[in-house]
Design a protein around this motif. Structure first.
Motif, PDB file in Angstrom:
ATOM      1  N   ARG A 214       0.703  36.306  17.577  1.00  0.00           N
ATOM      2  CA  ARG A 214       0.212  37.267  16.592  1.00  0.00           C
ATOM      3  C   ARG A 214       0.891  38.629  16.714  1.00  0.00           C
ATOM      4  O   ARG A 214       0.703  39.494  15.877  1.00  0.00           O
ATOM      5  N   GLN A 215       1.669  38.828  17.766  1.00  0.00           N
ATOM      6  CA  GLN A 215       2.376  40.094  17.940  1.00  0.00           C
ATOM      7  C   GLN A 215       3.823  40.030  17.477  1.00  0.00           C
ATOM      8  O   GLN A 215       4.505  41.046  17.450  1.00  0.00           O
ATOM      9  N   ALA A 216       4.286  38.847  17.103  1.00  0.00           N
ATOM     10  CA  ALA A 216       5.666  38.706  16.636  1.00  0.00           C
ATOM     11  C   ALA A 216       5.806  39.308  15.240  1.00  0.00           C
ATOM     12  O   ALA A 216       4.851  39.334  14.470  1.00  0.00           O
ATOM     13  N   ASP A 217       6.988  39.796  14.912  1.00  0.00           N
ATOM     14  CA  ASP A 217       7.228  40.394  13.601  1.00  0.00           C
ATOM     15  C   ASP A 217       7.376  39.347  12.500  1.00  0.00           C
ATOM     16  O   ASP A 217       7.390  39.688  11.320  1.00  0.00           O
ATOM     17  N   ALA A 218       7.495  38.088  12.872  1.00  0.00           N
ATOM     18  CA  ALA A 218       7.558  36.951  11.949  1.00  0.00           C
ATOM     19  C   ALA A 218       7.203  35.718  12.773  1.00  0.00           C
ATOM     20  O   ALA A 218       7.332  35.734  14.000  1.00  0.00           O
ATOM     21  N   PRO A 219       6.753  34.643  12.136  1.00  0.00           N
ATOM     22  CA  PRO A 219       6.401  33.442  12.908  1.00  0.00           C
ATOM     23  C   PRO A 219       7.557  32.943  13.779  1.00  0.00           C
ATOM     24  O   PRO A 219       8.717  32.965  13.357  1.00  0.00           O
ATOM     25  N   VAL A 220       7.219  32.518  14.983  1.00  0.00           N
ATOM     26  CA  VAL A 220       8.186  31.923  15.907  1.00  0.00           C
ATOM     27  C   VAL A 220       7.564  30.609  16.374  1.00  0.00           C
ATOM     28  O   VAL A 220       6.929  30.542  17.424  1.00  0.00           O
TER      29      VAL A 220
ATOM     30  N   GLU B 200      20.561  36.823  23.829  1.00  0.00           N
ATOM     31  CA  GLU B 200      21.627  35.879  23.479  1.00  0.00           C
ATOM     32  C   GLU B 200      21.019  34.677  22.774  1.00  0.00           C
ATOM     33  O   GLU B 200      19.846  34.348  23.004  1.00  0.00           O
ATOM     34  N   PRO B 201      21.783  33.984  21.931  1.00  0.00           N
ATOM     35  CA  PRO B 201      21.259  32.792  21.254  1.00  0.00           C
ATOM     36  C   PRO B 201      20.675  31.754  22.213  1.00  0.00           C
ATOM     37  O   PRO B 201      19.699  31.076  21.880  1.00  0.00           O
ATOM     38  N   SER B 202      21.222  31.667  23.413  1.00  0.00           N
ATOM     39  CA  SER B 202      20.731  30.679  24.384  1.00  0.00           C
ATOM     40  C   SER B 202      19.318  30.990  24.893  1.00  0.00           C
ATOM     41  O   SER B 202      18.706  30.165  25.562  1.00  0.00           O
ATOM     42  N   ASP B 203      18.788  32.168  24.563  1.00  0.00           N
ATOM     43  CA  ASP B 203      17.436  32.539  24.978  1.00  0.00           C
ATOM     44  C   ASP B 203      16.368  31.981  24.041  1.00  0.00           C
ATOM     45  O   ASP B 203      15.171  32.168  24.294  1.00  0.00           O
ATOM     46  N   ALA B 204      16.758  31.296  22.980  1.00  0.00           N
ATOM     47  CA  ALA B 204      15.792  30.811  21.983  1.00  0.00           C
ATOM     48  C   ALA B 204      14.673  29.969  22.598  1.00  0.00           C
ATOM     49  O   ALA B 204      13.502  30.159  22.237  1.00  0.00           O
ATOM     50  N   PRO B 205      14.947  29.038  23.526  1.00  0.00           N
ATOM     51  CA  PRO B 205      13.830  28.269  24.094  1.00  0.00           C
ATOM     52  C   PRO B 205      12.791  29.139  24.815  1.00  0.00           C
ATOM     53  O   PRO B 205      11.592  28.894  24.696  1.00  0.00           O
TER      54      PRO B 205
ATOM     55  N   ALA C  71      14.670  27.380  15.476  1.00  0.00           N
ATOM     56  CA  ALA C  71      15.378  28.144  14.436  1.00  0.00           C
ATOM     57  C   ALA C  71      14.726  29.517  14.248  1.00  0.00           C
ATOM     58  O   ALA C  71      15.420  30.535  14.112  1.00  0.00           O
ATOM     59  N   GLU C  72      13.396  29.561  14.250  1.00  0.00           N
ATOM     60  CA  GLU C  72      12.703  30.845  14.109  1.00  0.00           C
ATOM     61  C   GLU C  72      12.903  31.722  15.346  1.00  0.00           C
ATOM     62  O   GLU C  72      13.025  32.947  15.231  1.00  0.00           O
ATOM     63  N   ALA C  73      12.971  31.111  16.520  1.00  0.00           N
ATOM     64  CA  ALA C  73      13.263  31.872  17.739  1.00  0.00           C
ATOM     65  C   ALA C  73      14.674  32.453  17.658  1.00  0.00           C
ATOM     66  O   ALA C  73      14.899  33.610  18.035  1.00  0.00           O
ATOM     67  N   GLY C  74      15.610  31.677  17.142  1.00  0.00           N
ATOM     68  CA  GLY C  74      16.972  32.184  16.946  1.00  0.00           C
ATOM     69  C   GLY C  74      17.005  33.336  15.956  1.00  0.00           C
ATOM     70  O   GLY C  74      17.731  34.315  16.153  1.00  0.00           O
TER      71      GLY C  74
ATOM     72  N   VAL D   3      12.097  32.296  24.157  1.00  0.00           N
ATOM     73  CA  VAL D   3      11.387  33.046  23.116  1.00  0.00           C
ATOM     74  C   VAL D   3      10.356  32.138  22.452  1.00  0.00           C
ATOM     75  O   VAL D   3       9.205  32.531  22.244  1.00  0.00           O
ATOM     76  N   LEU D   4      10.756  30.922  22.119  1.00  0.00           N
ATOM     77  CA  LEU D   4       9.839  29.967  21.499  1.00  0.00           C
ATOM     78  C   LEU D   4       8.644  29.698  22.416  1.00  0.00           C
ATOM     79  O   LEU D   4       7.493  29.710  21.967  1.00  0.00           O
ATOM     80  N   GLU D   5       8.908  29.495  23.696  1.00  0.00           N
ATOM     81  CA  GLU D   5       7.829  29.236  24.654  1.00  0.00           C
ATOM     82  C   GLU D   5       6.864  30.415  24.724  1.00  0.00           C
ATOM     83  O   GLU D   5       5.644  30.241  24.700  1.00  0.00           O
ATOM     84  N   ALA D   6       7.398  31.614  24.797  1.00  0.00           N
ATOM     85  CA  ALA D   6       6.546  32.799  24.921  1.00  0.00           C
ATOM     86  C   ALA D   6       5.672  32.985  23.686  1.00  0.00           C
ATOM     87  O   ALA D   6       4.467  33.229  23.800  1.00  0.00           O
ATOM     88  N   PHE D   7       6.251  32.864  22.508  1.00  0.00           N
ATOM     89  CA  PHE D   7       5.501  33.137  21.289  1.00  0.00           C
ATOM     90  C   PHE D   7       4.642  31.957  20.843  1.00  0.00           C
ATOM     91  O   PHE D   7       3.899  32.067  19.866  1.00  0.00           O
ATOM     92  N   ALA D   8       4.691  30.855  21.568  1.00  0.00           N
ATOM     93  CA  ALA D   8       3.806  29.723  21.272  1.00  0.00           C
ATOM     94  C   ALA D   8       2.371  30.038  21.675  1.00  0.00           C
ATOM     95  O   ALA D   8       1.432  29.451  21.142  1.00  0.00           O
ATOM     96  N   GLU D   9       2.191  30.972  22.606  1.00  0.00           N
ATOM     97  CA  GLU D   9       0.853  31.372  23.021  1.00  0.00           C
ATOM     98  C   GLU D   9       0.213  32.171  21.882  1.00  0.00           C
ATOM     99  O   GLU D   9       0.831  33.082  21.334  1.00  0.00           O
ATOM    100  N   PRO D  10      -1.033  31.847  21.516  1.00  0.00           N
ATOM    101  CA  PRO D  10      -1.678  32.535  20.396  1.00  0.00           C
ATOM    102  C   PRO D  10      -1.684  34.063  20.519  1.00  0.00           C
ATOM    103  O   PRO D  10      -1.403  34.768  19.556  1.00  0.00           O
TER     104      PRO D  10
END
Length: 193
Positions: free
Chosen positions: A35-41, A17-22, A45-48, A24-31
């Motif tokens: 590097r496993q994301a399909d695009a930068p997060v 859901e859109p409300s999960d963006a924070p 906005a990028e998490a969304g 997602v952002l927190e998780a993908f902030a870890e190096p």
């Protein structure tokens, strides 16, 4: 097709859901995650956008991603099946958790629930996953979710100029569900005495 999976207590799976963006952002902030994301997060906005791509994949029936949540609905991680080949009944499983959720069984529960859903609801026969050999925690998740180690793919992945070996695992529709083999064996042993 069910959109929420899980037990009455403990982690549950639901669509992103859109409300999960924070989360997602927190998780993908870890190096190691970034590097496993399909695009930068790196922004909300990028998490969304990441979440919208998961929703679009679901709509197109090319991959199915779920948030693994706690009882309050907070995203603790994610699981997905992609690489679907309906002719052969196969799919590729992936999973991750936020740093705060690690070591709490969230990934194992999510992976096991997703695999059960894929085998029952999607009608897949063989599910595969892989992890770097230097990631023993991911191996423990795979084994606990009923995936059997099948071999090592040498230097399959490259991150930051370093190549990594990947151990592959698979779970078949004909395999016992996690925990069933042990309980069947112990019942057999008791019955033989």
């Amino acid at each position: 097709m069910r959109e929420s999976l899980g037990l009455p207590t403990g982690p549950r799976l639901r669509r992103w859901e859109p409300s999960d963006a924070p989360a997602v952002l927190e998780a993908f902030a870890e190096p190691v995650m970034g590097r496993q994301a399909d695009a930068p997060v790196t922004t909300l906005a990028e998490a969304g956008a990441w979440i919208r791509r998961r929703q679009e994949q679901w709509y197109r029936a090319v991959a199915y991603g779920f948030a693994v949540t706690d009882g309050a609905g907070t995203a603790l991680g994610g699981v997905a099946v992609g690489g679907l080949d309906l002719r052969h009944g196969t799919g590729w499983i992936s999973y991750w958790t936020t740093s705060a959720a690690r070591g709490r069984g969230v990934a194992t529960h999510g992976c096991r629930a997703l695999a059960d859903w894929c085998l029952a609801d999607l009608g897949l026969f063989r599910l595969e996953l892989g992890h770097r050999l230097d990631n023993p925690a991911s191996c423990k998740v795979a084994l606990a979710a009923g995936f059997t180690a099948e071999g090592v793919q040498r230097q399959k992945l490259a991150y930051d100029g370093v190549r990594y070996d990947v151990e592959t695992h698979a779970r078949l529709a004909t395999d016992p569900r996690p925990g069933e083999a042990a309980s069947r064996g112990s019942r057999g042993a008791r019955g033989a005495t």
